[in-house]
Write a protein that holds these residues in place. Structure first.
Motif, PDB file in Angstrom:
ATOM      1  N   TYR A 114       7.465   9.330   5.638  1.00  0.00           N
ATOM      2  CA  TYR A 114       6.631  10.340   6.109  1.00  0.00           C
ATOM      3  C   TYR A 114       6.151  10.040   7.551  1.00  0.00           C
ATOM      4  O   TYR A 114       5.504  10.984   8.182  1.00  0.00           O
ATOM      5  CB  TYR A 114       5.464  10.265   5.129  1.00  0.00           C
ATOM      6  N   SER A 115       6.412   8.765   7.860  1.00  0.00           N
ATOM      7  CA  SER A 115       5.715   8.553   9.313  1.00  0.00           C
ATOM      8  C   SER A 115       6.499   9.385  10.350  1.00  0.00           C
ATOM      9  O   SER A 115       7.568   9.416  10.174  1.00  0.00           O
ATOM     10  CB  SER A 115       5.574   6.925   9.709  1.00  0.00           C
ATOM     11  N   GLU A 127     -15.230   4.617   1.026  1.00  0.00           N
ATOM     12  CA  GLU A 127     -14.247   3.960   1.638  1.00  0.00           C
ATOM     13  C   GLU A 127     -14.394   3.839   3.307  1.00  0.00           C
ATOM     14  O   GLU A 127     -14.374   5.115   3.742  1.00  0.00           O
ATOM     15  CB  GLU A 127     -12.626   4.485   1.615  1.00  0.00           C
ATOM     16  N   THR A 145     -10.325  -1.739   5.768  1.00  0.00           N
ATOM     17  CA  THR A 145     -10.802  -0.482   4.925  1.00  0.00           C
ATOM     18  C   THR A 145     -11.738  -1.202   3.828  1.00  0.00           C
ATOM     19  O   THR A 145     -11.550  -2.140   3.035  1.00  0.00           O
ATOM     20  CB  THR A 145     -10.092   0.079   3.802  1.00  0.00           C
ATOM     21  N   GLN A 194       0.804  -1.259  -0.061  1.00  0.00           N
ATOM     22  CA  GLN A 194       0.156   0.101   0.076  1.00  0.00           C
ATOM     23  C   GLN A 194       0.884   1.338   0.175  1.00  0.00           C
ATOM     24  O   GLN A 194       1.910   1.239   0.743  1.00  0.00           O
ATOM     25  CB  GLN A 194      -0.724  -0.080   1.250  1.00  0.00           C
ATOM     26  N   GLU A 195       0.414   2.397  -0.729  1.00  0.00           N
ATOM     27  CA  GLU A 195       1.011   3.583  -0.582  1.00  0.00           C
ATOM     28  C   GLU A 195       0.898   4.300   0.721  1.00  0.00           C
ATOM     29  O   GLU A 195      -0.462   4.091   0.974  1.00  0.00           O
ATOM     30  CB  GLU A 195       0.652   4.303  -1.872  1.00  0.00           C
ATOM     31  N   TYR A 196       1.919   5.024   1.293  1.00  0.00           N
ATOM     32  CA  TYR A 196       1.401   5.858   2.152  1.00  0.00           C
ATOM     33  C   TYR A 196       0.596   7.004   1.820  1.00  0.00           C
ATOM     34  O   TYR A 196       0.828   7.839   0.769  1.00  0.00           O
ATOM     35  CB  TYR A 196       2.896   6.366   2.681  1.00  0.00           C
ATOM     36  N   ASP A 197      -0.281   7.043   2.633  1.00  0.00           N
ATOM     37  CA  ASP A 197      -1.432   8.285   2.566  1.00  0.00           C
ATOM     38  C   ASP A 197      -1.548   9.109   3.902  1.00  0.00           C
ATOM     39  O   ASP A 197      -1.934   8.588   4.621  1.00  0.00           O
ATOM     40  CB  ASP A 197      -2.819   7.911   2.117  1.00  0.00           C
ATOM     41  N   SER A 198      -0.971  10.224   3.763  1.00  0.00           N
ATOM     42  CA  SER A 198      -1.016  10.925   5.152  1.00  0.00           C
ATOM     43  C   SER A 198      -2.191  11.281   5.688  1.00  0.00           C
ATOM     44  O   SER A 198      -2.539  11.335   6.931  1.00  0.00           O
ATOM     45  CB  SER A 198      -0.115  12.509   5.077  1.00  0.00           C
ATOM     46  N   GLU A 199      -3.198  11.558   4.799  1.00  0.00           N
ATOM     47  CA  GLU A 199      -4.457  11.801   5.282  1.00  0.00           C
ATOM     48  C   GLU A 199      -5.188  10.518   5.844  1.00  0.00           C
ATOM     49  O   GLU A 199      -5.783  10.614   7.190  1.00  0.00           O
ATOM     50  CB  GLU A 199      -5.049  12.390   4.126  1.00  0.00           C
ATOM     51  N   SER A 200      -5.032   9.540   5.234  1.00  0.00           N
ATOM     52  CA  SER A 200      -5.626   8.102   5.752  1.00  0.00           C
ATOM     53  C   SER A 200      -4.751   7.887   7.228  1.00  0.00           C
ATOM     54  O   SER A 200      -5.639   7.474   8.022  1.00  0.00           O
ATOM     55  CB  SER A 200      -5.426   7.046   4.897  1.00  0.00           C
ATOM     56  N   SER A 201      -3.524   8.126   7.298  1.00  0.00           N
ATOM     57  CA  SER A 201      -2.868   7.564   8.396  1.00  0.00           C
ATOM     58  C   SER A 201      -3.435   8.601   9.464  1.00  0.00           C
ATOM     59  O   SER A 201      -3.379   8.047  10.704  1.00  0.00           O
ATOM     60  CB  SER A 201      -1.340   7.937   8.069  1.00  0.00           C
TER      61      SER A 201
END
Length: 1427
Positions: free
Chosen positions: A733-734, A1040, A1064, A693-700
């Protein structure tokens, strides 16, 4: 040229010195050998005179000689072999290397800062050795012997007899035709008789008596008694006597001929090929090969290195050097003996040599003066006789090759030359120049080019050395001499001497450009060593110019390095390339850099400097190479070969750092936990988190908020200070500032991003992670020791290795490497370890990409691979919080590679069974969720949190109690249903339920839902399946929906308190029904039960589904109401059908009667109006669940809106309660649930879908929708700024709210018959019912008078009047119904509207409020008939 130790004058003077031969008896040689020296070696350090010497020239002028040096050599009767000379020069150069730790000269030129050795001692040694080893020739006399020392020991029986023998021997060597070597200056050579006396063993009296005899026989000027060996070698060993011989003996001169006579050079194909007799041989693969290849091409362009390269060139000289340095010289000599030898040389020079030279010069001068005319004319006549006529002088280019012309020894031209050479040797440069000049003319006239060139050369040097510099240095003389030697005489040795002398002179005059041109001109293919040395000196000329020519310096250094390499001088070659590299490095000349680095690597490897070799090859590979794939492949193989050799030297040393492939450390991702299980049939595993999975800052951020929400609920509204959001996958990004937590026995996957910068594939084998582990028992207090990775530590941390990992050319590829921690503690992942290799046959010649078709396991390594490591060093984020951090560059920590391994925790897996991917809006579907505990410890406190709790439910507490009807199970309905009695159709069936049963209104967060596990615990290995009802979201599109499952261990842990699992769900919803509803007051004041309040409810249902989804039609099967205050009573639809069917784009309007029910604070009253034959129990799961969830989400939405008016809300609390009562009059709290079935045709099968829509009615007369209408965005307006009022005005009830206080109703007969003939006035009794809708006391004003209206209105409605009292004032209590009897008077027949009374009302206590006109009821029409 580089700086020299000597000045140019000293260099030239020392290059041409008077030569003295030494002939010793065997006994005399034995005496000197006691000091490990020959006689010539014994006297050599003392051959420079320390004082000035005077002599007279032919004109009897006094001439001063300063710093005179003589050379004493043993007589060698064989000329040195060219091979031996080459060997000697080779050794001299290879032995002379830059001193260790020598501080280099830093030259700054433009933007270059170069470290260059200021001196080149190897060149000076070569030059000195070259000049000393030049064989004597007939056209010049500079290296002919002037005198001969005859040395005899005093211990011999008859020394005088021995002198006689030596004298005859010398005479035989000089004058006999069997000896052509050495050459002698004049026939009458000076003989000097030396009696050598050994002080330690000989009799001094005998020596003195012999010496006296010698003086009488040879004269005091011609003999000398030299006493040596005053010291017994074994006595006083601790006494330090200086050793002046070592520096001379290391410069091993050609006079040690015996060690070189039979020398055969065996070389590789880069050196000059010599055979034993010294004649050059054109060996097929030797010199001729140099013309086939590029001048800078290396030995083997792409082959592997040959470690048995030419390494033996300097061994003999190094051995002799070692033996010399190990053997003491002059062990039997004292300092007094040193003085005696020095005195002896002085005596010999003052009394013997110089008088002899002075006399010879006079004689030659006299001869020339007396014989010049006759000899000249005679010689010319002879030439004329044979040649016909005098040859006119021509330029050098036109002259024929007459270098073969030889003069007889007594020729006057040679006598002039002889005199010039003698004058030159004793520093009489003026006279020497004059003689050379004269001789040059004669030689040129005779076209004796070899002789002419020699005279020109020495004339130029003499002109330069003349004191006071009366004339400039004639450089053109030297040019002509060099050209003649090289082109006409083909004598490169003499040409080289010319160049060495001239270049040094030009350098002294700072004419670097001319000196460089001269040096470069003499480079040729016949001698690599000479060419290398001259090119290097030319390079130094370029860098020493006034404006240094840096690139020319570098280029010529490269050329010199190449020629050194061909000459077998690997160290010098390496040094040249390294110096040139300073110029080319980092300037974008990548191909030049590659060539230099490759050569440096090759030479370093040959010299076994493996670290340097590895470093050089590393540079070729790590820079973005512009080389073709074949060359890159060759570079890689060379690198691997060198690296392998380097690592074999220290097999137990630390693993080396490999340069390939590149690792993008910041792109490293770390994943904690097992890989996600794939779906099995209908079972779909929770999506959770995976590396794909690609990192998504909004979802994280959403997941973090969900986790915080559930933790806050668990901890009674607060988040603990040590709370750390769960991060399964760490990346750039984390937030990596804290140590991540991993669980024992659960894998840690590290994804490393490799990039291959080369155009050839790389093969990594046995690729695994490198780690460090420190065991710690978190339940106990003591710590363990730190363990580095090793074979014995597999029980602590298991390491998974990838057997083969191929990275194609210029490819970026990720490798996922796993660790399995078996103990708790602190783990540090340091880097990766692997074998780097290349793929065999990776470069194809047909232009196709060789990587096509290479699959893992199918390719063959070329057998060359090296083991090494690369560290993963990740730079943390730049800190930018405090002022100090903003003004400086500081980076925070990045701890994604330093996980803490915690104690055992439960591990949950969730599977969804029959989980849909597509739903209609509002559709209800039943699925199952399976919870599996795959760990070894039980889990508890299982909860699920979602931002969309209205999407799903596990069923309320009543779910278990409601029985399933048979028909429901047949139709697989998601609802609880019961069969209805046919008589009860269209009337309400009542039930009630508490919101607490469905988890609503309990004060907790509606998003956090407790999963109803049996016994609230899931044991290890156990699994449980629970039903889950889903309702399609009201908005169409793709949704989602995030579920976060939260669970804890039974045991409390210090590090990890809970775990979460993410899922999800992606649901695609399509349009179904759109419902609008309005409620209005009924005119009827009483219902069947006689109670006052009742209302009419209009429900407008529209099928907005489009036919693409295959839905044929919708059936409205039931409408239910749920409210604490109101309930549906019955349906007032006229239609005779049981249920309402709607095809695509059809609408229907339903009408229901609602009445007020008994107030209940907790329970909601559910009323179901069924259109079919099955009642869906709306107060049970799942219908009630979704209703309550929609209620809570509706409440949340309105709560958010009201929250924005916080300041006003504070004031509202101070309102008078009565105002609230007014507002309540027009409020209604009624919720409608419309239940439907949809008939879908899919794959020629008919399916029945079911669902429900909710409408919340709040206000009388206001339309409500099943889905909130999208508000139109207002047009863009200018931004206005205003100041909010500090004291907000208390809100007043709106006129609309005030007009709903009183409900009015007129009771009258619909038609009235009256005989107007009998009675002209018709009186009709009318009852006006007034109902107080509020709970407060209300003042009511009733005005029966007609409003003044236009005549038209009178015509339309007809005129009637009220009789009796026309204005009333009443007071009604809360909820009171009041009846007022009125009389209407008519004068005509017709239809009249009785709804003219105007009613005004206001609250009793409110003085400020005026009476407000109440809403008029419906038109009240009466028909007056005449009978």
């Amino acid at each position: 040229m580089a700086q020299c130790v000597q000045s140019v004058q000293e260099f030239i003077q020392d290059s041409f010195v008077p030569l003295v031969a030494a002939l010793c008896s065997e006994e005399a040689e034995r005496l000197t050998r006691r000091n490990n020296l020959s006689f010539a070696e014994l006297v050599r350090p003392f051959c420079r005179l320390t004082s000035e010497v005077h002599m007279r020239d032919p004109n009897n002028q006094l001439h001063i000689i300063k710093n005179l040096k003589i050379a004493v050599n043993n007589i060698i009767t064989h000329p040195p072999q060219p091979g031996a000379i080459r060997k000697l020069l080779h050794d001299v150069v290879s032995v002379s290397q830059p001193a260790e730790g020598l501080v280099a000269n830093v030259i700054t030129a433009g933007d270059y800062d170069l470290n260059i050795s200021a001196t080149t001692p190897w060149f000076e040694s070569y030059r000195e050795c070259f000049l000393q080893s030049m064989p004597a020739s007939d056209h010049e006399f500079l290296n002919h012997y002037v005198a001969c020392m005859l040395v005899v020991s005093s211990s011999e029986p008859d020394p005088v007899e021995q002198f006689l023998k030596l004298s005859q021997e010398q005479h035989r060597i000089q004058h006999s035709s069997e000896y052509s070597y050495p050459k002698w200056f004049i026939p009458n050579t000076l003989k000097y008789y030396v009696l050598l006396h050994d002080v330690s063993t000989g009799e001094e009296q005998r020596a003195d008596s012999i010496y006296e005899e010698m003086k009488q026989r040879y004269g005091t000027q011609g003999c000398y008694l030299l006493k040596i060996n005053s010291r017994v070698s074994n006595r006083g060993a601790d006494e330090q006597i200086p050793d002046p011989w070592s520096q001379y003996l290391q410069k091993n001169t050609i006079q040690n001929q015996d060690s070189y006579e039979d020398y055969t050079v065996v070389s590789n194909k880069n050196t000059d090929h010599l055979i034993s007799d010294g004649v050059e041989s054109e060996i097929k693969d030797g010199l001729s090969n140099n013309f086939k290849t590029h001048p800078l091409q290396l030995d083997h362009p792409s082959g592997s290195l040959d470690s048995t390269d030419y390494m033996k060139a300097s061994t003999s000289l190094q051995d002799s050097k070692k033996s010399n340095s190990g053997t003491p010289h002059g062990a039997c000599l004292t300092l007094t003996d040193h003085d005696r030898i020095r005195q002896f040389i002085q005596e010999f020079t003052f009394r013997g040599l110089l008088p002899h030279i002075e006399k010879t010069i006079r004689q030659l001068n006299d001869q020339l003066i007396s014989r010049k005319g006759l000899s000249r004319s005679l010689f010319s006549a002879t030439k004329k006789w044979f040649s016909g006529s005098k040859v006119p002088e021509k330029s050098i280019n036109e002259l024929k090759n007459t270098s073969g012309l030889l003069y007889p020894p007594e020729a006057p031209e040679l006598q002039i030359r002889k005199m010039a050479d003698l004058c030159f040797l004793v520093q009489h440069y003026e006279l020497a120049y004059s003689c050379y000049h004269t001789a040059k003319k004669d030689f040129l006239n005779d076209q004796a080019m070899l002789y002419a060139a020699g005279a020109l050369e020495m004339a130029a040097v003499s002109a330069f050395l003349q004191p006071g510099a009366p004339r400039p240095y004639p450089a053109h003389y030297m040019e002509t001499a060099i050209q003649t030697y090289r082109d006409i005489c083909k004598n490169m040795v003499l040409a080289e001497r010319c160049v060495l002398l001239s270049a040094e002179i030009l350098k002294s005059q700072s004419k670097y450009s001319e000196a460089a041109a001269l040096l470069i001109r003499l480079t040729s293919e016949d001698s690599d060593l000479r060419s290398a040395l001259l090119l290097e000196q030319a390079a130094h000329c370029f860098i020493n110019m006034k404006s240094p020519m840096v690139r020319k310096f570098a280029f010529h250094m490269i050329l010199a390095g190449h020629r050194f390499s061909k000459a077998g001088q690997k160290k010098h070659a390496l040094r040249c390339y390294c110096q040139a590299m300073q110029v080319y490095k980092g300037k974008g000349w990548s191909l030049a850099e590659d060539h230099i680095n490759f050569t440096i690597g090759r030479q370093s490897f040959t010299l076994r400097q493996l670290d340097n070799a590895v470093s050089a090859f590393r540079h070729i590979l790590i820079n973005d190479s512009k080389q073709p794939p074949a060359q890159q492949g060759a570079f890689l193989r060379e690198y691997l070969y060198v690296y392998k050799n380097a690592t074999q030297l220290s097999p137990d040393g630390p693993l080396p750092q490999l340069p390939l492939p590149y690792i993008n450390s910041s792109a490293t991702r770390v994943f904690f936990g097992h890989d996600r299980r794939p779906a099995e049939g209908e079972k779909q595993a929770a999506t959770h988190v995976s590396l794909d999975q690609e990192y998504d800052s909004e979802s994280s951020q959403q997941w973090k908020e969900l986790e915080e929400q559930v933790v806050s609920v668990i901890n009674k509204g607060t988040i603990p200070s040590n709370f750390q959001p769960t991060q399964f996958c760490l990346n750039r990004y984390s937030d990596n500032s804290k140590f991540p937590l991993a669980v024992i026995e659960e894998p840690i996957t590290v994804e490393v991003s490799f990039r291959n910068p080369l155009k050839v594939p790389l093969l990594l084998t046995d690729l695994s992670l490198l780690w460090k582990f420190q065991p710690k028992d978190f339940s106990a207090k003591h710590d363990g020791e730190t363990k580095e990775q090793g074979t014995c530590d597999e029980d602590m941390v298991g390491t998974e290795a990838i057997a083969e990992f191929l990275i194609n050319s210029e490819e970026t590829k990720v490798a996922r490497l796993k660790l399995f921690p078996h103990q708790t503690g602190e783990l540090h992942i340091l880097g990766v370890v692997y074998n780097l290799g290349s793929v065999q046959g990776a470069v194809s010649l047909d232009g196709l990409d060789p990587s096509i078709g290479l699959q893992t396991g199918k390719f063959v390594s070329n057998g060359l691979s090296v083991r090494g490591r690369q560290d993963l060093e990740i730079q943390g984020p730049r800190l930018n919080n405090t002022k100090e951090e903003k003004t400086s560059i500081k980076y925070g920590p990045d701890r994604r590679l330093d996980p803490i391994i915690t104690e055992e925790m439960p591990l949950l897996e969730v599977f969804f069974i029959n989980f849909p991917t597509g739903l209609l809006c509002g559709e209800i579907r039943k699925a199952y969720v399976e919870f599996v505990n795959v760990s070894k410890c039980p889990l508890t406190a299982l909860k699920v949190v979602s931002k969309h709790p209205e999407f799903f439910t596990f069923g309320g507490n009543t779910a278990v109690l409601t029985p399933l009807s048979p028909s429901a199970s047949e139709n697989c309905s998601a609802y609880k249903t019961v069969v209805t009695d046919p008589t009860s159709v269209r009337t309400a069936l009542l039930s009630s339920a508490s919101s607490a049963d469905f988890g609503v209104g309990t004060g907790g967060s509606p998003e956090v839902i407790q999963v109803p596990l049996p016994d609230a615990v899931l044991l290890p290995g156990a699994s449980v399946q629970l039903p889950m009802w889903l309702r399609g979201p009201d908005e169409e599109g793709v949704h989602e929906i995030n579920f976060l499952f939260y669970y804890e261990s039974i045991k409390k842990h210090s590090k990890m308190c809970h775990r979460v699992l993410r899922h999800t769900a992606v649901i695609c919803t399509s349009r179904s029904l759109h419902i609008r509803a309005t409620v209005c007051r009924s005119n009827a004041l009483g219902d069947e039960e006689g109670r006052g309040d009742n209302m009419l409810l209009f429900v407008d249902v529209e099928n907005i589904n489009t036919s693409e989804t295959g839905v044929k039609e919708f059936h409205i099967v039931q409408v239910s109401s749920n409210s604490k205050h109101w309930k549906l009573q019955k349906s007032v639809n006229i239609s005779g059908d049981k249920d309402t069917k709607l095809a695509s784009r059809e609408r229907a309007k339903l009408c229901f009667k609602a009445v007020r029910c008994k107030n209940s604070e907790e329970n909601y009253t559910f009323a179901d109006i069924v259109f079919g034959n099955e009642q869906i129990i709306s107060s049970a799961s799942p219908c009630a669940d979704f209703f309550f969830q929609s209620l809570s989400s509706e409440f949340k939405r309105t709560h958010v809106q009201s929250h924005t008016h916080a300041s006003q809300r504070a004031v509202k609390q101070t309102f008078d309660e009565t105002v609230r009562l007014i507002q309540r009059c027009s409020e209604v709290d009624l919720n409608i649930v419309v239940l439907w079935k949809a008939y879908v045709v899919e794959d020629s099968k008919q399916l029945i879908l079911e669902g429900q829509h909710h409408v919340a009615l709040n206000t009388v007369g206001k339309e409500a929708f099943s889905f909130p209408q999208k508000q139109e965005l207002p047009e863009t307006v200018l931004l206005k700024f205003f100041r909010p009022e500090n004291t907000p005005v208390p809100a007043r009830p709106t006129p609309e709210q005030l007009s709903n206080l009183i409900k009015t109703s007129l009771h009258y007969p619909e038609s009235f018959n009256h005989s107007f003939h009998q009675k002209s006035l018709c009186l009709v009794p009318v009852t006006l019912l007034l109902s107080n809708c509020s709970q407060a006391v209300v003042d009511v004003m009733i005005d029966l008078r007609h409003k003044p209206a236009s005549s038209e209105a009178l015509e339309i409605h007809g005129s009637f009047t009220w009789l009796g009292q026309t204005q009333y004032k009443l007071q009604l209590k809360g909820q009171e119904v009041y009846s007022l009897q009125l009389k209407a008077c008519f004068v005509h027949t017709g239809v009249y509207n009785l709804g003219t009374p105007r009613v005004f009302a206001k609250l009793v206590d409110q003085v400020t409020l005026f009476e407000t006109s109440q809403q008029n009821s419906m038109p009240a029409l009466i028909i007056i008939n005449n009978i």
